[in-house]
Design a protein around this motif. Structure first.
Motif, PDB file in Angstrom:
ATOM      1  N   GLU A  20      16.677   7.558  13.159  1.00  0.00           N
ATOM      2  CA  GLU A  20      17.622   8.113  14.124  1.00  0.00           C
ATOM      3  C   GLU A  20      18.898   8.636  13.477  1.00  0.00           C
ATOM      4  O   GLU A  20      19.526   9.538  14.018  1.00  0.00           O
ATOM      5  CB  GLU A  20      17.975   7.067  15.179  1.00  0.00           C
ATOM      6  CG  GLU A  20      16.806   6.714  16.072  1.00  0.00           C
ATOM      7  CD  GLU A  20      17.197   5.733  17.158  1.00  0.00           C
ATOM      8  OE1 GLU A  20      18.301   5.849  17.723  1.00  0.00           O
ATOM      9  OE2 GLU A  20      16.394   4.830  17.445  1.00  0.00           O
ATOM     10  N   LYS A  52      16.247  17.193  14.352  1.00  0.00           N
ATOM     11  CA  LYS A  52      16.080  16.100  15.313  1.00  0.00           C
ATOM     12  C   LYS A  52      15.030  16.517  16.337  1.00  0.00           C
ATOM     13  O   LYS A  52      15.069  17.625  16.862  1.00  0.00           O
ATOM     14  CB  LYS A  52      17.405  15.799  16.025  1.00  0.00           C
ATOM     15  CG  LYS A  52      18.439  15.143  15.150  1.00  0.00           C
ATOM     16  CD  LYS A  52      18.221  13.654  15.115  1.00  0.00           C
ATOM     17  CE  LYS A  52      19.385  12.961  14.450  1.00  0.00           C
ATOM     18  NZ  LYS A  52      19.776  11.751  15.105  1.00  0.00           N
ATOM     19  N   LYS A  59      14.895   9.226  22.969  1.00  0.00           N
ATOM     20  CA  LYS A  59      15.764   9.238  21.799  1.00  0.00           C
ATOM     21  C   LYS A  59      15.375  10.409  20.910  1.00  0.00           C
ATOM     22  O   LYS A  59      14.343  11.041  21.112  1.00  0.00           O
ATOM     23  CB  LYS A  59      15.639   7.930  21.026  1.00  0.00           C
ATOM     24  CG  LYS A  59      16.157   6.730  21.771  1.00  0.00           C
ATOM     25  CD  LYS A  59      16.078   5.500  20.901  1.00  0.00           C
ATOM     26  CE  LYS A  59      16.626   4.302  21.657  1.00  0.00           C
ATOM     27  NZ  LYS A  59      16.693   3.124  20.804  1.00  0.00           N
ATOM     28  N   ILE A  61      14.784  11.558  16.830  1.00  0.00           N
ATOM     29  CA  ILE A  61      14.572  11.088  15.465  1.00  0.00           C
ATOM     30  C   ILE A  61      14.424  12.303  14.551  1.00  0.00           C
ATOM     31  O   ILE A  61      14.172  13.419  15.010  1.00  0.00           O
ATOM     32  CB  ILE A  61      13.321  10.189  15.350  1.00  0.00           C
ATOM     33  CG1 ILE A  61      12.053  10.957  15.750  1.00  0.00           C
ATOM     34  CG2 ILE A  61      13.493   8.910  16.159  1.00  0.00           C
ATOM     35  CD1 ILE A  61      10.752  10.222  15.466  1.00  0.00           C
TER      36      ILE A  61
END
Length: 155
Positions: A20, A52, A59, A61
Motif C-alpha cells: 500500500e 496504484k 484499498k 496497492i
C-alpha cells in the motif's frame, strides 16, 4: 547491487505482495537485504511504471502498469482505471483542466499527458491524486479534455 537488479527485485516484490505504501516496499526490500531510501524507491517506482491499482476491498496497492515505462503510448492502457474525474470549464479559466486520479498515479499520468499533448501544454502540476493542466490555448484545452473524456469512456 546494480540498479537493474534493484529494479528487478522491486518488480518481483510488487508482483508478489499487496503493498500500500512506499514505506512498506522499503521494509520488504530491507528483508531481502537491500537498504534503499524512500526517495530512491520513489524514483524507481516512476522508472518501472508502477501505479496504484484498486483491490476488491476498496484499498489501493502498487501494481505494474500494462505499458512499458519508457514508451507510454498508447495511453488508454496506462490511464485505464486511473482517471476519476475531469473538471468542467470554469469561466475565465478555459485553459485549465483539473484531473482527479487514483492516488499515487499522477507521476506516470503526467508523463503520459506531456508526451501526448506536450506542444499544447503550458504547465502541468501534479500532487498525489490530481493534476492541474494549463493548456496554451482554449482550443488546445478543448482537444485535451475531449481525449481524456474519451479515455475515461473506454476505461
Amino acid at each position: 547491487m546494480k540498479k537493474s537488479e534493484r529494479l528487478d527485485l522491486i518488480r518481483k516484490i510488487v508482483t508478489e505482495n499487496a503493498i500500500e505504501t512506499q514505506n512498506d516496499l522499503v521494509s520488504l526490500l530491507k528483508e531481502e537485504g537491500l537498504t534503499a531510501t524512500q526517495a530512491t524507491i520513489s524514483r524507481d517506482i516512476n522508472e518501472i511504471g508502477i501505479v496504484k491499482i484498486p483491490t476488491d476491498h476498496g484499498k489501493y496497492i502498487y501494481g505494474l502498469s500494462k505499458e512499458k515505462p519508457k514508451k507510454v503510448a498508447p495511453t488508454i492502457n496506462v490511464i485505464n482505471g486511473s482517471l476519476k474525474a475531469i473538471s468542467e470549464e470554469t469561466p475565465g479559466l478555459l485553459n485549465f483542466i483539473n484531473i482527479d486520479l487514483v492516488p499515487g498515479n499522477t507521476r506516470l499520468i503526467k508523463r503520459v499527458l506531456l508526451e501526448q499533448f506536450g506542444s499544447d501544454v503550458f504547465s502541468c502540476i501534479a500532487d498525489d491524486d490530481s493534476i492541474l493542466l494549463v493548456a496554451k490555448s482554449q482550443l488546445a484545452a478543448k482537444r485535451i479534455r475531449e481525449s481524456l473524456e474519451m479515455w475515461m469512456e473506454k476505461g
